[in-house]
Every structure is written in structure tokens, then in C-alpha cells.
Design a protein around this motif. Structure first.
Motif, mmCIF file in Angstrom:
data_model
loop_
_atom_site.group_PDB
_atom_site.id
_atom_site.type_symbol
_atom_site.label_atom_id
_atom_site.label_comp_id
_atom_site.label_asym_id
_atom_site.label_seq_id
_atom_site.Cartn_x
_atom_site.Cartn_y
_atom_site.Cartn_z
ATOM 1 N N LEU A 147 -8.030 14.310 2.838
ATOM 2 C CA LEU A 147 -7.449 14.094 1.514
ATOM 3 C C LEU A 147 -6.552 12.860 1.507
ATOM 4 C CD1 LEU A 147 -6.661 17.778 0.550
ATOM 5 C CD2 LEU A 147 -8.622 16.385 -0.149
ATOM 6 N N GLU A 148 -5.861 12.620 2.612
ATOM 7 C CA GLU A 148 -5.044 11.407 2.717
ATOM 8 C C GLU A 148 -5.931 10.165 2.770
ATOM 9 O OE1 GLU A 148 -1.038 12.845 5.026
ATOM 10 O OE2 GLU A 148 -2.897 12.739 6.196
ATOM 11 N N VAL A 149 -7.051 10.252 3.483
ATOM 12 C CA VAL A 149 -7.983 9.119 3.526
ATOM 13 C C VAL A 149 -8.500 8.818 2.117
ATOM 14 C CG1 VAL A 149 -10.194 8.279 4.417
ATOM 15 C CG2 VAL A 149 -8.641 9.530 5.927
ATOM 16 N N ARG A 150 -8.814 9.868 1.375
ATOM 17 C CA ARG A 150 -9.287 9.689 -0.015
ATOM 18 C C ARG A 150 -8.213 9.012 -0.868
ATOM 19 N NH1 ARG A 150 -8.997 13.035 -4.694
ATOM 20 N NH2 ARG A 150 -10.709 12.579 -6.119
ATOM 21 N N GLU A 151 -6.990 9.452 -0.723
ATOM 22 C CA GLU A 151 -5.880 8.871 -1.485
ATOM 23 C C GLU A 151 -5.669 7.400 -1.103
ATOM 24 O OE1 GLU A 151 -1.169 9.767 -2.453
ATOM 25 O OE2 GLU A 151 -2.265 11.113 -1.125
ATOM 26 N N LEU A 175 0.835 -1.201 0.000
ATOM 27 C CA LEU A 175 0.000 0.000 0.000
ATOM 28 C C LEU A 175 0.868 1.247 0.000
ATOM 29 C CD1 LEU A 175 -2.637 1.530 0.115
ATOM 30 C CD2 LEU A 175 -2.700 1.112 2.592
ATOM 31 N N ALA A 176 1.904 1.257 0.803
ATOM 32 C CA ALA A 176 2.803 2.406 0.855
ATOM 33 C C ALA A 176 3.411 2.688 -0.521
ATOM 34 C CB ALA A 176 3.899 2.167 1.888
ATOM 35 N N ALA A 177 3.786 1.641 -1.229
ATOM 36 C CA ALA A 177 4.355 1.829 -2.569
ATOM 37 C C ALA A 177 3.328 2.477 -3.500
ATOM 38 C CB ALA A 177 4.823 0.494 -3.131
ATOM 39 N N ARG A 178 2.070 2.061 -3.392
ATOM 40 C CA ARG A 178 1.018 2.661 -4.223
ATOM 41 C C ARG A 178 0.808 4.136 -3.875
ATOM 42 N NH1 ARG A 178 -3.934 -1.694 -4.936
ATOM 43 N NH2 ARG A 178 -2.665 -3.391 -5.748
ATOM 44 N N LEU A 179 1.095 4.483 -2.638
ATOM 45 C CA LEU A 179 0.942 5.857 -2.177
ATOM 46 C C LEU A 179 2.213 6.683 -2.361
ATOM 47 C CD1 LEU A 179 -0.897 5.031 1.161
ATOM 48 C CD2 LEU A 179 -1.916 6.137 -0.846
ATOM 49 N N ASP A 180 3.261 6.049 -2.863
ATOM 50 C CA ASP A 180 4.577 6.680 -3.009
ATOM 51 C C ASP A 180 5.083 7.181 -1.651
ATOM 52 O OD1 ASP A 180 6.832 7.324 -4.493
ATOM 53 O OD2 ASP A 180 6.116 9.370 -4.883
ATOM 54 N N GLN A 181 4.942 6.296 -0.656
ATOM 55 C CA GLN A 181 5.359 6.580 0.717
ATOM 56 C C GLN A 181 6.203 5.409 1.216
ATOM 57 O OE1 GLN A 181 4.693 9.242 2.640
ATOM 58 N NE2 GLN A 181 3.166 10.275 1.380
ATOM 59 N N ASP A 182 6.833 5.617 2.365
ATOM 60 C CA ASP A 182 7.522 4.521 3.042
ATOM 61 C C ASP A 182 6.495 3.668 3.779
ATOM 62 O OD1 ASP A 182 10.047 5.413 2.267
ATOM 63 O OD2 ASP A 182 10.244 6.690 4.040
ATOM 64 N N GLN A 183 6.863 2.440 4.069
ATOM 65 C CA GLN A 183 5.981 1.542 4.814
ATOM 66 C C GLN A 183 5.624 2.127 6.171
ATOM 67 O OE1 GLN A 183 7.279 -0.420 7.645
ATOM 68 N NE2 GLN A 183 5.239 -1.219 8.052
ATOM 69 N N THR A 184 6.532 2.902 6.739
ATOM 70 C CA THR A 184 6.275 3.482 8.058
ATOM 71 C C THR A 184 5.089 4.452 8.043
ATOM 72 O OG1 THR A 184 7.919 5.215 7.681
ATOM 73 C CG2 THR A 184 8.647 3.222 8.857
ATOM 74 N N PHE A 185 4.789 5.050 6.900
ATOM 75 C CA PHE A 185 3.623 5.932 6.789
ATOM 76 C C PHE A 185 2.359 5.157 7.130
ATOM 77 C CE2 PHE A 185 0.036 7.414 4.172
ATOM 78 C CZ PHE A 185 -0.092 8.710 4.628
ATOM 79 N N VAL A 186 2.197 3.980 6.536
ATOM 80 C CA VAL A 186 1.019 3.150 6.783
ATOM 81 C C VAL A 186 1.047 2.636 8.217
ATOM 82 C CG1 VAL A 186 -0.258 1.078 6.073
ATOM 83 C CG2 VAL A 186 0.841 2.537 4.342
ATOM 84 N N SER A 187 2.178 2.170 8.650
ATOM 85 C CA SER A 187 2.309 1.652 10.009
ATOM 86 C C SER A 187 1.934 2.706 11.047
ATOM 87 C CB SER A 187 3.740 1.169 10.246
ATOM 88 O OG SER A 187 3.913 0.776 11.576
ATOM 89 N N LYS A 188 2.393 3.923 10.845
ATOM 90 C CA LYS A 188 2.149 4.979 11.823
ATOM 91 C C LYS A 188 0.684 5.375 11.898
ATOM 92 C CE LYS A 188 6.740 6.895 12.116
ATOM 93 N NZ LYS A 188 7.603 8.058 11.926
ATOM 94 N N TYR A 189 -0.008 5.440 10.759
ATOM 95 C CA TYR A 189 -1.421 5.797 10.884
ATOM 96 C C TYR A 189 -2.249 4.620 11.373
ATOM 97 C CZ TYR A 189 -3.072 4.002 6.265
ATOM 98 O OH TYR A 189 -3.417 3.216 5.188
ATOM 99 N N GLU A 190 -1.880 3.394 11.020
ATOM 100 C CA GLU A 190 -2.630 2.234 11.502
ATOM 101 C C GLU A 190 -2.468 2.041 13.014
ATOM 102 O OE1 GLU A 190 -1.979 -1.365 9.292
ATOM 103 O OE2 GLU A 190 -3.057 -0.609 7.540
ATOM 104 N N SER A 191 -1.364 2.491 13.563
ATOM 105 C CA SER A 191 -1.134 2.357 15.009
ATOM 106 C C SER A 191 -1.502 3.639 15.767
ATOM 107 C CB SER A 191 0.328 1.998 15.276
ATOM 108 O OG SER A 191 1.174 3.062 14.885
#
Length: 79
Positions: A55-59, A31-47
Motif C-alpha cells: 500500500l505504501e508502494v502504491r501511495e 516526494l516526502a511532502a507529497r506523501l505527508d511524511q518527513d524527508q527521512t521516510f523517503v531516505s530510509k526506504y531508499e537506503s
């Protein structure tokens, strides 16, 4: 709005986003790759270490492949 209530609502948002990612059979890294982000971006919001704006939720919804309006409607039902 009381802070406790807002935290519960935030938690429901994160649970729904994580569930949508898992239902789409995506890892955090994918998912992070699809968002052009690091994996930690997803990890940090999920935790709940990081908050998301609308706008981030939409993306994220777009990257997962789910309809944003339907996701928000589901969130509204949960709240």
C-alpha cells in the motif's frame, strides 16, 4: 525463498522507486511532502533501512505520478 534472493529483490524495488523519483525530477523532500511524511521516510526506504508494504508502494507511485500497475509490471520484469 532464500533470504539472499529476497534481499536482491528488495534492492531492485528500491532502485526502481528511486529511479522513478529522479525521473520525475523530485527530491526526497518534495516526494516526502507529497506523501505527508518527513524527508527521512523517503531516505530510509531508499537506503533499505525501512521496508515498504504494498500500500505504501502504491501511495508512492501515486505521489510520483506513475501508474502503479505499470510500475509493478516493470518490477516483475526486473525480478
Amino acid at each position: 525463498m532464500k533470504k539472499h534472493n529476497r534481499l536482491n529483490q528488495q534492492k531492485k524495488l528500491l532502485v526502481l522507486l528511486r529511479g522513478a523519483r529522479i525521473d520525475a525530477e523530485l527530491t526526497q523532500a518534495q516526494l516526502a511532502a507529497r506523501l505527508d511524511q518527513d524527508q527521512t521516510f523517503v531516505s530510509k526506504y531508499e537506503s533499505a533501512e525501512r521496508r515498504l508494504d504494498i500500500l505504501e508502494v502504491r501511495e508512492i507511485c501515486q505521489a510520483i505520478g506513475i501508474d502503479f500497475v505499470e510500475f509493478i509490471a516493470r518490477l516483475n520484469q526486473e525480478l
